[in-house]
Design an enzyme around this catalytic site. Sequence first.
Site, mmCIF file in Angstrom:
data_model
loop_
_atom_site.group_PDB
_atom_site.id
_atom_site.type_symbol
_atom_site.label_atom_id
_atom_site.label_comp_id
_atom_site.label_asym_id
_atom_site.label_seq_id
_atom_site.Cartn_x
_atom_site.Cartn_y
_atom_site.Cartn_z
ATOM 1 N N LYS A 76 42.672 49.275 35.000
ATOM 2 C CA LYS A 76 43.036 47.948 34.745
ATOM 3 C C LYS A 76 43.168 47.714 33.184
ATOM 4 C CE LYS A 76 42.236 43.298 36.027
ATOM 5 N NZ LYS A 76 41.215 42.316 36.879
ATOM 6 N N LYS B 219 47.139 48.983 36.968
ATOM 7 C CA LYS B 219 47.504 47.629 36.872
ATOM 8 C C LYS B 219 47.677 47.038 35.358
ATOM 9 C CE LYS B 219 45.879 42.984 37.683
ATOM 10 N NZ LYS B 219 44.481 42.222 37.917
HETATM 11 C C1 PBG Z 1 40.442 39.071 38.537
HETATM 12 C C2 PBG Z 1 41.946 39.456 38.624
HETATM 13 C C3 PBG Z 1 43.065 39.229 37.504
HETATM 14 C C4 PBG Z 1 44.420 39.600 38.368
HETATM 15 C C5 PBG Z 1 43.920 40.065 39.477
HETATM 16 N N1 PBG Z 1 42.529 40.185 39.635
HETATM 17 C C6 PBG Z 1 43.223 38.608 36.536
HETATM 18 C C7 PBG Z 1 42.521 39.116 35.292
HETATM 19 O O1 PBG Z 1 41.663 40.098 35.318
HETATM 20 O O2 PBG Z 1 42.237 38.351 34.373
HETATM 21 C C8 PBG Z 1 45.530 39.574 37.843
HETATM 22 C C9 PBG Z 1 46.716 39.573 38.723
HETATM 23 C C10 PBG Z 1 47.905 39.073 38.160
HETATM 24 O O3 PBG Z 1 48.099 38.654 37.061
HETATM 25 O O4 PBG Z 1 49.037 38.910 39.107
HETATM 26 N N2 PBG Z 1 39.698 39.568 37.514
#
Ligand code: PBG
Length: 323
Positions: free
Chosen positions: A195, A248
């Site tokens: 991520k 992601k």
């Molecule tokens: C929680 C999380 C996030 C997303 C999914 N889980 C936000 C972040 O990490 O700031 C983003 C998903 C999206 O942008 O559709 N940490």
Amino acid sequence: MFPENRPRRLRRTETLRRMVRETHVRLDDLVYPIFVKEGTALKEPISAMPDQFRYSPDMLPKLVKQIASSGIPAILLFGIPKRKDPTGTGAHRSDGVVQQALKRIKDAVPDLVAITDVCMCEYTDHGHCGILDDKGEVSNDDTLEVLAKIALSHAKAGADIIAPSDMMDGRVGIIRESLDEGGFENTPILSYAVKYASSFYGPFREAAGSTPSFGDRKGYQMDPANVREALREGAYDIDEGADIIMVKPALPYLDVIRVIADEYDTPLAAYQVSGEYSMIKAASSMGWINEDACVLESLTSIKRAGADMIITYFAPRVAELIS
Ligand code: PBG
């Protein structure tokens, strides 16, 4: 001199193209993310994500029945609590918003696979994904204890798959332990293994009210420039027991999806994140691109890169388009 090789022969008609098509987006590949907000009778539009809403738990049975009857196999739940505190206790309350939602969903459609996002950023008053130390940094090991509690409370409330998205080191292992000790040794973990600290999460943070009140997430999420590091993250999570791993965002990281797909045989998910969704929505609302065609093209690209499943806010529309 005329060419001897004529690839165009197989492009002439749609039927011929169908016969030699290498990649297919299938209903079975789709996961639909849903924002659940504490309260009743809520269906609030999210301004940066046209056609997406925050639903209260009582509104979910109708929605998930539609999702299931369209053939989409799974949803991914994000909770938006009424109250936040420094340690995100709302995330592991047995009557928390996600826990309430799970009960409603499992009562309405037991077969729909309910995946839950395990993170603290929606539940902490500072908006970071963990517990802060005296210096204001996210403390890895203090956070792990809380994540283990959140995961177990989701499993108890009926979650079918647990999806940690916090990016603390070692969380897959501690969550596996906590699930096993609680009698949930058959509950799989879908780890957000790879991520990135991405600006494409902007619309999500508006939707979930989870923007950090200071600083950013670069101290725990990955640097967008790195791909060898993605291999290490994948290896650690698989070693700790991840059943599915995720990359992601998706479209700006197709090369990373490809590398991970080639390296590991663990099922691979990709998340077409909020910013990817909103870009397509915005350009199509201006009349600059064809929305449906661009959606299918981007999902096809994500599968071609090697993803087995795709988490996408477009899932309901895609289900209409491909079935
Ligand atoms: C929680 C999380 C996030 C997303 C999914 N889980 C936000 C972040 O990490 O700031 C983003 C998903 C999206 O942008 O559709 N940490």
